[in-house]
Design a protein around this motif. Structure first.
Motif, short mmCIF file in Angstrom:
data_model
loop_
_atom_site.label_atom_id
_atom_site.label_comp_id
_atom_site.label_asym_id
_atom_site.label_seq_id
_atom_site.Cartn_x
_atom_site.Cartn_y
_atom_site.Cartn_z
N PHE A 193 0.80 -1.20 0.00
CA PHE A 193 0.00 0.00 0.00
C PHE A 193 0.85 1.27 0.00
N ALA A 194 2.14 1.17 -0.20
CA ALA A 194 3.03 2.34 -0.12
C ALA A 194 2.69 3.38 -1.20
N ALA A 195 2.40 2.96 -2.41
CA ALA A 195 2.08 3.92 -3.47
C ALA A 195 0.77 4.64 -3.17
N ARG A 196 -0.20 3.93 -2.66
CA ARG A 196 -1.48 4.55 -2.29
C ARG A 196 -1.29 5.55 -1.15
N ARG A 197 -0.48 5.19 -0.17
CA ARG A 197 -0.19 6.09 0.95
C ARG A 197 0.50 7.36 0.46
N LYS A 198 1.43 7.21 -0.47
CA LYS A 198 2.12 8.38 -1.01
C LYS A 198 1.15 9.29 -1.74
N LEU A 199 0.23 8.71 -2.50
CA LEU A 199 -0.77 9.50 -3.21
C LEU A 199 -1.69 10.22 -2.23
N LEU A 200 -2.14 9.51 -1.19
CA LEU A 200 -2.99 10.14 -0.18
C LEU A 200 -2.25 11.26 0.54
N THR A 201 -0.97 11.06 0.82
CA THR A 201 -0.16 12.09 1.47
C THR A 201 -0.02 13.31 0.57
N ALA A 202 0.24 13.08 -0.70
CA ALA A 202 0.37 14.20 -1.64
C ALA A 202 -0.94 14.97 -1.75
N CYS A 203 -2.05 14.27 -1.79
CA CYS A 203 -3.35 14.94 -1.86
C CYS A 203 -3.63 15.75 -0.59
N ALA A 204 -3.29 15.18 0.56
CA ALA A 204 -3.49 15.90 1.83
C ALA A 204 -2.60 17.13 1.91
N ILE A 205 -1.37 17.03 1.47
CA ILE A 205 -0.46 18.18 1.49
C ILE A 205 -0.96 19.26 0.54
N ALA A 206 -1.48 18.86 -0.62
CA ALA A 206 -2.01 19.84 -1.57
C ALA A 206 -3.16 20.64 -0.95
N GLY A 207 -4.05 19.96 -0.25
CA GLY A 207 -5.18 20.65 0.36
C GLY A 207 -4.82 21.45 1.59
N LEU A 208 -3.97 20.88 2.45
CA LEU A 208 -3.65 21.54 3.71
C LEU A 208 -2.64 22.67 3.56
N PHE A 209 -1.74 22.56 2.60
CA PHE A 209 -0.69 23.58 2.47
C PHE A 209 -0.71 24.30 1.12
N GLY A 210 -1.16 23.63 0.07
CA GLY A 210 -1.18 24.26 -1.25
C GLY A 210 -2.18 25.39 -1.35
N GLY A 211 -3.42 25.14 -0.93
CA GLY A 211 -4.46 26.17 -0.98
C GLY A 211 -4.13 27.38 -0.12
N PRO A 212 -3.82 27.19 1.16
CA PRO A 212 -3.44 28.35 1.98
C PRO A 212 -2.18 29.04 1.49
N GLY A 213 -1.23 28.28 0.99
CA GLY A 213 0.01 28.88 0.49
C GLY A 213 -0.21 29.74 -0.72
N ILE A 214 -1.02 29.28 -1.65
CA ILE A 214 -1.26 30.08 -2.86
C ILE A 214 -2.11 31.30 -2.53
N TRP A 215 -3.04 31.18 -1.59
CA TRP A 215 -3.81 32.34 -1.16
C TRP A 215 -2.90 33.39 -0.53
N LEU A 216 -2.02 32.96 0.36
CA LEU A 216 -1.09 33.88 1.01
C LEU A 216 -0.17 34.54 -0.01
#
Length: 159
Positions: free
Chosen positions: A12-35
């Motif tokens: 499940f390592a590839a799935r975990r990496k994809l889930l981590t990338a998606c979570a990072i995009a939402g948690l840090f990408g959106g606020p970062g681009i707004w800032l």
């Protein structure tokens, strides 16, 4: 010498990496681009619209409105991409089934493998949901910052 759990390949390592990338995009990408959008727009507005001690009647640059519009379009596209990735991660977390066996830790030794799997799946879904909501909220923020110059004017006072 025993191998650590991090270096072993897990199904499940590839799935975990994809889930981590998606979570990072939402948690840090959106606020970062707004800032970043707010910082760049405010710096450009302060430079173009204000002199040393008084506001200018018109922006300093001819294409100022186009620059603000272009910055906002790029920010909205990136924020929409981050929010979309976060929602994709949430959808993936809700529908996913892990193929591995849970390995109980010392403090979880009394829990069954099924309970550990359920707890882990709930944690992953919660993080994915938080990521999707944060990404969507900051997408709305990016859109509001984009619309503000249309209602107030590029050199208008926002408060």
């Amino acid at each position: 010498m025993p191998e650590s759990g991090l270096s072993t390949s897990q199904p499940f390592a590839a799935r975990r990496k994809l889930l981590t990338a998606c979570a990072i995009a939402g948690l840090f990408g959106g606020p970062g681009i707004w800032l970043l959008q707010v910082i760049v727009s405010e710096v450009l507005s302060a430079t173009a619209c204000y002199g040393f001690s008084a506001p200018r009647p018109a922006p300093l640059w001819n294409g100022f409105n186009m620059w603000i519009f272009a910055i906002s379009i790029v920010a909205a596209l990136v924020a929409a991409l981050c929010a979309g990735l976060a929602w994709y991660g949430f959808k993936l977390a809700r529908s996913g089934k892990r193929a591995d066996e849970a390995h109980p830790h010392r403090h979880e030794a009394l829990r069954s493998a099924n309970q550990l799997h359920t707890d882990d799946a709930l944690r992953v879904r919660f993080i994915a949901l938080c990521s999707a909501l944060v990404g969507t909220g900051f997408l709305v923020g990016v859109i509001f910052v984009w619309l503000a110059p249309l209602f107030v004017g590029p050199c208008g006072v926002w408060y």
